[in-house]
Design a protein around this motif. Structure first.
Motif, PDB file in Angstrom:
ATOM      1  N   VAL A 184       9.295   3.471  -3.300  1.00 10.87           N
ATOM      2  CA  VAL A 184       8.831   2.264  -3.840  1.00 10.87           C
ATOM      3  C   VAL A 184       7.271   2.046  -3.747  1.00 10.87           C
ATOM      4  O   VAL A 184       6.824   2.985  -3.138  1.00 10.87           O
ATOM      5  N   GLY A 185       6.626   1.226  -4.308  1.00  7.58           N
ATOM      6  CA  GLY A 185       5.484   1.165  -4.435  1.00  7.58           C
ATOM      7  C   GLY A 185       4.706   1.127  -2.894  1.00  7.58           C
ATOM      8  O   GLY A 185       5.572   0.786  -1.876  1.00  7.58           O
ATOM      9  N   ASN A 186       3.430   1.252  -2.857  1.00  6.81           N
ATOM     10  CA  ASN A 186       2.571   1.029  -1.638  1.00  6.81           C
ATOM     11  C   ASN A 186       1.612   0.148  -1.756  1.00  6.81           C
ATOM     12  O   ASN A 186       1.477  -0.574  -3.001  1.00  6.81           O
ATOM     13  N   ARG A 187       0.462   0.111  -0.902  1.00  4.90           N
ATOM     14  CA  ARG A 187      -0.374  -1.133  -0.950  1.00  4.90           C
ATOM     15  C   ARG A 187      -1.458  -0.694  -2.133  1.00  4.90           C
ATOM     16  O   ARG A 187      -1.637  -1.862  -2.836  1.00  4.90           O
ATOM     17  N   LEU A 188      -1.561   0.566  -2.587  1.00  4.98           N
ATOM     18  CA  LEU A 188      -2.352   0.752  -3.816  1.00  4.98           C
ATOM     19  C   LEU A 188      -1.848  -0.015  -4.935  1.00  4.98           C
ATOM     20  O   LEU A 188      -2.443  -0.381  -5.787  1.00  4.98           O
ATOM     21  N   GLN A 189      -0.430   0.499  -5.088  1.00  6.85           N
ATOM     22  CA  GLN A 189       0.254  -0.222  -6.304  1.00  6.85           C
ATOM     23  C   GLN A 189       0.155  -1.725  -6.522  1.00  6.85           C
ATOM     24  O   GLN A 189       0.093  -2.189  -7.442  1.00  6.85           O
ATOM     25  N   LEU A 190       0.395  -2.148  -5.016  1.00  3.58           N
ATOM     26  CA  LEU A 190       0.385  -3.609  -4.967  1.00  3.58           C
ATOM     27  C   LEU A 190      -0.842  -4.338  -5.563  1.00  3.58           C
ATOM     28  O   LEU A 190      -1.025  -5.112  -6.315  1.00  3.58           O
ATOM     29  N   GLU A 191      -2.097  -3.586  -4.962  1.00  4.02           N
ATOM     30  CA  GLU A 191      -3.395  -4.027  -5.556  1.00  4.02           C
ATOM     31  C   GLU A 191      -3.383  -3.980  -7.077  1.00  4.02           C
ATOM     32  O   GLU A 191      -3.874  -4.767  -7.862  1.00  4.02           O
ATOM     33  N   GLU A 192      -3.130  -2.753  -7.542  1.00  8.84           N
ATOM     34  CA  GLU A 192      -3.205  -2.919  -8.969  1.00  8.84           C
ATOM     35  C   GLU A 192      -2.441  -3.592  -9.859  1.00  8.84           C
ATOM     36  O   GLU A 192      -2.571  -4.266 -10.954  1.00  8.84           O
ATOM     37  N   TRP A 193      -1.108  -3.581  -9.188  1.00 11.16           N
ATOM     38  CA  TRP A 193      -0.070  -4.723  -9.871  1.00 11.16           C
ATOM     39  C   TRP A 193      -0.558  -6.036  -9.920  1.00 11.16           C
ATOM     40  O   TRP A 193      -0.286  -6.708 -11.176  1.00 11.16           O
ATOM     41  N   LEU A 194      -1.176  -6.615  -8.847  1.00  7.45           N
ATOM     42  CA  LEU A 194      -1.738  -7.955  -8.784  1.00  7.45           C
ATOM     43  C   LEU A 194      -2.669  -8.178  -9.756  1.00  7.45           C
ATOM     44  O   LEU A 194      -3.074  -9.183 -10.432  1.00  7.45           O
ATOM     45  N   PHE A 195      -3.483  -6.978  -9.727  1.00  7.86           N
ATOM     46  CA  PHE A 195      -4.698  -7.013 -10.985  1.00  7.86           C
ATOM     47  C   PHE A 195      -4.360  -7.224 -12.089  1.00  7.86           C
ATOM     48  O   PHE A 195      -5.010  -7.964 -13.200  1.00  7.86           O
ATOM     49  N   GLY A 196      -3.278  -6.922 -12.555  1.00  6.91           N
ATOM     50  CA  GLY A 196      -2.648  -6.776 -14.159  1.00  6.91           C
ATOM     51  C   GLY A 196      -1.743  -8.110 -14.047  1.00  6.91           C
ATOM     52  O   GLY A 196      -1.400  -8.215 -15.123  1.00  6.91           O
ATOM     53  N   LEU A 197      -1.578  -8.787 -13.148  1.00  9.68           N
ATOM     54  CA  LEU A 197      -0.478 -10.130 -13.292  1.00  9.68           C
ATOM     55  C   LEU A 197      -1.310 -10.989 -13.900  1.00  9.68           C
ATOM     56  O   LEU A 197      -2.317 -11.477 -13.589  1.00  9.68           O
ATOM     57  N   ARG A 208       6.466  -1.260  -0.096  1.00  5.80           N
ATOM     58  CA  ARG A 208       6.667  -1.108   1.551  1.00  5.80           C
ATOM     59  C   ARG A 208       5.330  -1.143   2.199  1.00  5.80           C
ATOM     60  O   ARG A 208       4.162  -0.437   1.794  1.00  5.80           O
ATOM     61  N   MET A 209       5.180  -2.290   3.100  1.00  7.83           N
ATOM     62  CA  MET A 209       3.946  -2.599   3.769  1.00  7.83           C
ATOM     63  C   MET A 209       3.801  -1.820   4.949  1.00  7.83           C
ATOM     64  O   MET A 209       2.725  -2.120   5.690  1.00  7.83           O
ATOM     65  N   GLY A 210       4.605  -1.072   5.498  1.00  9.12           N
ATOM     66  CA  GLY A 210       4.601  -0.368   6.703  1.00  9.12           C
ATOM     67  C   GLY A 210       5.783  -0.729   7.509  1.00  9.12           C
ATOM     68  O   GLY A 210       6.335  -1.491   7.550  1.00  9.12           O
ATOM     69  N   GLU A 218       8.918  -3.073   7.042  1.00  9.90           N
ATOM     70  CA  GLU A 218       8.501  -4.311   6.413  1.00  9.90           C
ATOM     71  C   GLU A 218       8.395  -3.992   4.831  1.00  9.90           C
ATOM     72  O   GLU A 218       7.731  -2.934   4.617  1.00  9.90           O
ATOM     73  N   PHE A 219       8.980  -4.547   4.028  1.00 16.80           N
ATOM     74  CA  PHE A 219       8.850  -4.837   2.571  1.00 16.80           C
ATOM     75  C   PHE A 219       8.258  -5.934   1.970  1.00 16.80           C
ATOM     76  O   PHE A 219       8.461  -7.135   2.589  1.00 16.80           O
ATOM     77  N   LEU A 220       7.743  -5.788   0.815  1.00 22.99           N
ATOM     78  CA  LEU A 220       7.272  -6.917   0.122  1.00 22.99           C
ATOM     79  C   LEU A 220       7.604  -6.966  -1.422  1.00 22.99           C
ATOM     80  O   LEU A 220       7.693  -6.013  -2.111  1.00 22.99           O
ATOM     81  N   LEU A 221       8.168  -8.156  -1.927  1.00 21.94           N
ATOM     82  CA  LEU A 221       8.843  -8.187  -3.152  1.00 21.94           C
ATOM     83  C   LEU A 221       7.933  -9.472  -3.682  1.00 21.94           C
ATOM     84  O   LEU A 221       7.435 -10.431  -3.158  1.00 21.94           O
ATOM     85  N   VAL A 222       7.375  -9.108  -5.134  1.00 21.59           N
ATOM     86  CA  VAL A 222       6.974 -10.275  -6.005  1.00 21.59           C
ATOM     87  C   VAL A 222       7.980 -10.386  -7.198  1.00 21.59           C
ATOM     88  O   VAL A 222       7.974  -9.463  -7.867  1.00 21.59           O
ATOM     89  N   LEU A 223       8.564 -11.443  -7.168  1.00 20.30           N
ATOM     90  CA  LEU A 223       9.369 -11.705  -8.310  1.00 20.30           C
ATOM     91  C   LEU A 223       8.580 -12.590  -9.444  1.00 20.30           C
ATOM     92  O   LEU A 223       8.021 -13.464  -9.107  1.00 20.30           O
ATOM     93  N   THR A 224       8.674 -12.299 -10.579  1.00 13.25           N
ATOM     94  CA  THR A 224       7.725 -13.121 -11.552  1.00 13.25           C
ATOM     95  C   THR A 224       8.706 -13.670 -12.533  1.00 13.25           C
ATOM     96  O   THR A 224       9.776 -13.492 -12.756  1.00 13.25           O
TER      97      THR A 224
END
Ligand SMILES: Nc1nc2c(ncn2[C@@H]2O[C@H](COP(=O)(O)OP(=O)(O)OP(=O)(O)O)[C@@H](O)[C@H]2O)c(=O)[nH]1
Length: 499
Positions: free
Chosen positions: A351-364, A415-417, A420-426
């Protein structure tokens, strides 16, 4: 001066006149028949023309003839000669009678030849045509003659010879000049290394110089060929093209230049550069004669072919190189894409990591509603401790897969480490998100992974809405809610009190 002759030996006329001469010989002339001769007794020194029934007209013809006309006795003494010979010897016909060539011609070899030759002809008794040389006494220059020599008998039965010599000196000079010119032309052609041809179109004959034959390995004695025989010497693949070119020249401006292959008698192929030009036309303006030359260009053609082959090889190598570069570039681009994906993926779970999280948030999109969920597997340390890290890893992977399968494609799972996992539902509000999360929680609880039947995997969830695009704030609230879920006994979903 006394006339010893009583009557003309030819016509019997007795009224002879003395005409002149020198101290030793004087001349008589017959007014009746025109006969002339030195004044000597016929019985001892016959000197006048024996058989001719001369008249003054005949005499004039002989004397004025452009050819040398003379009559000699066995010893080579002139019995008669005309002005043409007298001019050559710088004398007069009258003065020459009774004398021989030796008295006038300084060239003793020529004199000897005349004497031997006339005696040989007289002995043979038949007319002969002789090529001989004489000398112009005034200039010392040689003159060339074609002489008809006819042996005759005099009235007394002795031998004499009639010589009619045609001066061919100018003709000989012209021939010599022509020969010289032809030789010069041949030398020039030889030096140029050209094979020359000369086509008599009407008679279908082609003449060649020896160089032409040599070039094609033909017998150089056979310098004439029919045109039809030459066609086969042209390489079959070039024949039609060559013939069409020649025909075009014959129908058009009369010139052509063509490069083609020819076959030597050995079978060897020789490349030639062939040029031709019509040089004669008939009254109907039809080509009658064409001349031209061929030169051997095999070496040049071979060099051109090698160059072409080398150029083709370079082109092929370039194409291969370009293909290779394109393949490598595509491979690199693919590897780069894969690397980009890998760099944004958690190595264990995919699943995504922190880098993907940042990019994903940037495009949100700002306008799109979203809910942030923090998830932590309960008592994960125990799983590791009891069943080993491998089992722990399997649990992490299975939970990650479960999360991915239960959210939409454009939602984020990272996966935040640790566990621990993070989900963002849109595109959902808090209530809709809580329903999804509850399903997830229940599903994780049913995962039958642990060897002991009474042991289950559970997870705790903290949920917070993302407002004003403040992700850090939303995450902090979700984290607090998660803490609260743990605190309340785990395996539950807690929404942030702040929404
Ligand atoms: N197998 C495995 N274990 C991990 C990994 N990352 C972290 N862990 C372990 O996960 C455990 C987390 O333990 P804790 O932080 O104490 O939490 P917990 O045991 O889940 O307890 P609670 O969160 O309070 O329910 C630690 O023992 C870590 O070593 C991993 O990638 N694989």
């Amino acid at each position: 001066m006394q006339n010893d002759l009583q009557s003309c030996p030819y016509c019997g006329n007795s009224g002879l006149h003395v005409q002149g001469g020198n101290d030793h010989v004087h001349f008589i002339c017959c007014p009746s028949c025109g006969g002339r001769g030195p004044n000597m007794p016929i019985s001892t020194e016959p000197s006048m023309l024996p058989h001719l029934q001369s008249d003054s007209l005949m005499h004039t013809v002989i004397n004025e003839a452009p050819d040398i006309i003379l009559l000699k006795d066995w010893n080579g003494r002139f019995l008669l000669c005309n002005s043409a010979l007298a001019r050559l010897y710088g004398s007069t016909p009258e003065q020459m009678v009774g004398k021989s060539d030796a008295d006038f011609n300084p060239d003793q070899d020529q004199v000897r030849f005349y004497q031997e030759n006339i005696q040989a002809v007289m002995r043979s008794g038949v007319v002969q045509i002789i090529e001989e040389t004489s000398t112009d006494v005034a200039t010392g220059e040689p003159r060339y003659f074609q002489s008809i020599k006819k042996p005759l008998k005099r009235p007394d039965g002795s031998d004499c010879i009639l010589v009619i010599a045609h001066d061919v000196t100018e003709l000989k000079h012209a021939y010599a000049l022509l020969e010289q010119k032809e030789k010069r032309y041949d030398y020039a052609m030889e030096a140029a290394g050209e094979g020359i041809w000369d086509w008599d179109i009407l008679n279908d004959r082609v003449l060649h110089n020896y160089k032409w034959c040599e070039l094609l390995g033909l017998d150089d004695a056979l310098t004439e060929h029919p045109m039809s025989a030459l066609g086969v010497l042209i390489h079959p693949q070039d024949r039609n093209g060559m013939m069409a070119t020649v025909q075009q020249a014959l129908d058009g401006d009369g010139t052509y230049a063509h490069e083609h292959r020819m076959l030597r008698t050995s079978g060897e192929v020789v490349w030639v550069y062939d040029r031709g030009r019509v040089v004669e036309y008939d009254e109907a303006v039809q080509p009658r004669r064409m001349v031209g030359s061929i030169s051997d260009i095999t070496a040049r053609k071979m060099a051109e072919r090698r160059l072409e082959e080398a150029s083709q090889q370079v082109t092929q190598a370039n194409e291969q190189l370009e293909k290779l570069v394109a393949e490598r570039t595509a491979e690199l681009a693919k590897a780069n894409r894969e690397l980009q994906i890998l760099a944004r993926r958690d190595a264990l779970t995919g699943v995504g990591n922190r880098l993907q999280l940042e990019e994903w948030l940037f495009g949100l999109s700002r306008d799109r509603s979203a809910v942030v969920i923090m998830l932590d597997i309960d008592h994960f340390k125990r799983i590791n401790d009891r069943y080993g890290h491998k089992m722990g890893d399997r649990v992490l992977k299975t939970v990650a897969q479960c999360l991915t399968e239960h959210v939409r494609r454009d939602d984020l799972v990272a996966r935040m480490g640790g566990e621990e996992f993070l989900l963002v539902l849109t595109g959902v509000d808090m209530n809709q998100a809580l329903a999804v999360v509850e399903k997830l929680r229940a599903h994780i609880e049913t995962l039958d992974m642990l060897p002991e039947a009474d042991q289950h995997i559970t997870a705790s969830f903290g949920v917070a809405t993302l407002s004003d695009n403040d992700f850090d704030h939303a995450m902090a609230r979700a984290d607090e809610a998660l803490y609260e879920a743990k605190h309340r006994g785990r395996n539950r979903v807690v929404a942030s009190p702040l929404g």
